[in-house]
Scaffold this motif. Structure first.
Motif, short mmCIF file in Angstrom:
data_model
loop_
_atom_site.label_atom_id
_atom_site.label_comp_id
_atom_site.label_asym_id
_atom_site.label_seq_id
_atom_site.Cartn_x
_atom_site.Cartn_y
_atom_site.Cartn_z
N LEU A 53 6.54 24.31 -2.08
CA LEU A 53 5.94 25.27 -2.62
C LEU A 53 6.95 25.72 -3.67
O LEU A 53 8.30 25.57 -3.09
N GLY A 54 6.78 25.74 -4.78
CA GLY A 54 7.53 26.58 -6.05
C GLY A 54 6.67 27.40 -6.94
O GLY A 54 5.48 27.49 -6.76
N GLY A 55 7.57 27.80 -7.96
CA GLY A 55 6.79 28.60 -8.88
C GLY A 55 7.63 29.12 -9.87
O GLY A 55 9.03 29.08 -10.06
N VAL A 56 6.74 30.07 -11.01
CA VAL A 56 7.51 30.79 -12.00
C VAL A 56 7.42 32.24 -11.91
O VAL A 56 5.94 32.41 -11.66
N VAL A 57 8.25 33.18 -11.91
CA VAL A 57 7.86 34.57 -12.15
C VAL A 57 7.87 34.78 -13.64
O VAL A 57 9.28 34.48 -14.20
N VAL A 58 6.82 35.14 -13.90
CA VAL A 58 6.76 35.20 -15.31
C VAL A 58 6.82 36.85 -15.90
O VAL A 58 5.89 37.64 -15.58
N GLY A 59 7.77 37.16 -16.75
CA GLY A 59 7.88 38.55 -16.96
C GLY A 59 7.34 38.84 -18.41
O GLY A 59 6.66 38.04 -18.96
N GLU A 60 7.37 40.13 -18.71
CA GLU A 60 6.67 40.67 -19.78
C GLU A 60 6.86 40.27 -21.04
O GLU A 60 6.02 40.11 -21.85
N LYS A 61 8.10 39.64 -21.46
CA LYS A 61 8.53 39.28 -22.82
C LYS A 61 7.56 37.99 -23.11
O LYS A 61 7.08 37.59 -24.17
N VAL A 62 7.13 37.19 -21.86
CA VAL A 62 6.34 35.95 -22.18
C VAL A 62 4.88 36.53 -21.98
O VAL A 62 4.30 36.01 -22.93
N LEU A 63 4.64 37.26 -20.97
CA LEU A 63 3.48 37.79 -20.97
C LEU A 63 2.58 38.37 -21.98
O LEU A 63 1.43 38.12 -22.46
N ASP A 64 3.65 39.29 -22.73
CA ASP A 64 3.00 39.97 -24.05
C ASP A 64 2.53 39.10 -24.98
O ASP A 64 1.53 39.52 -25.62
N VAL A 65 2.95 37.91 -25.16
CA VAL A 65 2.91 37.04 -26.11
C VAL A 65 1.72 36.21 -25.73
O VAL A 65 0.62 36.05 -26.49
N ILE A 66 1.61 35.71 -24.65
CA ILE A 66 0.55 34.62 -24.25
C ILE A 66 -0.53 35.24 -23.69
O ILE A 66 -1.81 34.77 -23.73
N GLU A 67 -0.55 36.57 -23.49
CA GLU A 67 -1.87 37.16 -22.89
C GLU A 67 -2.41 38.01 -24.10
O GLU A 67 -3.35 38.85 -23.92
N ALA A 68 -1.68 38.03 -25.43
CA ALA A 68 -2.14 38.83 -26.48
C ALA A 68 -3.51 38.47 -26.89
O ALA A 68 -4.22 39.46 -27.51
N ASP A 69 -3.82 37.20 -26.98
CA ASP A 69 -5.12 36.84 -27.65
C ASP A 69 -5.99 36.47 -26.05
O ASP A 69 -5.87 35.68 -25.49
N PRO A 70 -6.96 37.22 -25.85
CA PRO A 70 -7.75 37.07 -24.97
C PRO A 70 -8.62 35.74 -24.76
O PRO A 70 -9.11 35.19 -23.78
#
Length: 391
Positions: A248-265
């Motif tokens: 198992l692995g993963g990426v913790v994704v913070g606000e600087k990334v989320l604010d961009v990729i989630e801006a467009d629903p």
């Protein structure tokens, strides 16, 4: 073969202290039936179901919430993978994606396509991670890799400043391990990671911490970012999140990334793996994290530093080896040019201790956090005796 605690047995019945936690990951030790039973109970209910499209499951949601709460970033989200290699590839893709979506026309002609990292770094063996790591021998014979990737001296502030001055406008992300593990166990020098964070902010570059080794207790906290008091934009993890009981692995994704990729629903992230969010693997992680917390295993890193780190420093001071380096629960001795890491390892095996030769120049230790004081003493004695025997 079998294992229990910090000990493993071979097919001839010989026992060995597992001085590397298998491959940097078995933090809670071998033979933990709490994990086995919890995994079995999960499989009896739902062994697996994909997390693509609208699908999810209770176990992955619980684990994601836990990791997000343990991470140093606010309001983070978790992208699950099956390994550290996949986690690094995901983080690099998310960095490129963020850079592209920030462009006014979302064009593919963005100038920010480069990555930067440090000499001696290790970020897996897939295409992206291999391109950005600082171990040249791993890249031999594989042909062209990512065309724009910079590696700088791992501890040189001047080289760091020059990199950003000359190439900051090209960079999508800077990727680094808080402690370089597979490259030879090199902790970051004081202030270095803080300066990386400052420069990334000044040049609008994302900062990725590769915590595949340091995450989940190795530095005495859930993430090494807390030890160094630096908040990255993404954290990759794997290995000790399940102590290796399941991949198992993963990426913790913070606000600087989320604010961009989630801006467009209406934006759809076209990335994922077949086993992302695998509930049985997530159950192993939940049981593993419960053991880490309930048994206060993070406190054991101080004992490892005392009972293993201090004797290694004494060995270096005597001149028997070139140096000792490490922090908390991860250590190594650097050898003299005439010494062979493989020969030292082989001598240690005869004394019932497993350690890892890194190239020709180092012997690494990363023991399970459950290792006893007596077992730590035996690790230190084994490398001391091995070096003396080969003198």
């Amino acid at each position: 073969m079998r294992g229990e605690g910090a000990v493993v047995w071979d097919d001839q019945g010989n026992d060995y202290i597992d001085g590397l936690a298998s491959l940097w990951y078995c933090n809670v030790g071998h033979g933990r039936w709490e994990i086995v039973d919890f995994v079995a109970s999960q499989m009896a209910v739902l062994e697996n179901y994909n997390t693509f499209d609208i699908y999810t499951n209770d176990t992955v949601e619980r684990l994601a919430a836990f990791i997000a709460a343990a991470a140093p970033m606010n309001d983070s989200r978790i992208f699950f993978t099956s390994s550290g290699t996949e986690a690094v590839e995901t983080a690099l893709k998310l960095a490129r994606l963020t850079t592209t979506l920030r462009e006014p026309d979302h064009g593919e002609e963005t100038k920010r396509v480069a990555f930067a990292g440090r000499v001696n770094s290790y970020h897996g063996v897939a295409y992206g991670g291999l391109s950005v790591q600082g171990l040249p021998l791993n890249k031999q014979y594989f042909g062209p890799l990512l065309p724009v990737s910079y590696q700088i001296d791992a501890h040189d502030f001047s080289a760091l400043e020059t990199l950003f001055a000359e190439h900051g406008h090209e960079l999508s992300a800077f990727i680094t391990e808080p402690v370089q593990g597979a490259g030879g166990v090199f902790p970051s020098v004081d202030g270095y990671l803080q300066r990386v964070r400052q420069l990334c902010d000044e040049h609008d570059v994302l900062l990725i911490f590769d915590e595949v080794i340091t995450g989940f207790g190795r530095l005495g906290s859930w993430f090494g970012a807390a030890y160094y008091d630096v908040v990255p934009d993404m954290i990759t993890f794997a290995k000790a999140c399940t102590s290796g009981y399941l991949p198992l692995g993963g990426v913790v994704v913070g606000e600087k990334v989320l604010d961009v990729i989630e801006a467009d629903p209406n934006f759809l992230l076209r990335h994922g793996y077949t086993y992302s969010g695998h509930p049985t693997a997530c159950a192993a992680a939940l049981a593993n994290c419960a053991i880490l917390a309930e048994e206060n295993l993070f406190a054991r890193t101080k004992i490892i530093a005392e009972r293993l780190g201090q004797p290694l420093h004494a060995l270096a001071k005597s001149g028997a080896v070139a140096e000792a380096r490490g922090i908390e629960g991860i250590w190594a001795v650097g050898l003299h040019p005439h010494q062979s890491a493989v020969e030292v390892r082989n001598k240690m095996l005869k004394q019932g201790v497993i350690a890892r030769p890194i190239g020709t120049a180092a012997i690494a230790f990363c023991p399970p956090l459950v290792i006893s004081e007596e077992q730590l003493d035996r690790c230190a004695e084994a490398v001391t005796n091995a070096v003396a025997d080969l003198a």
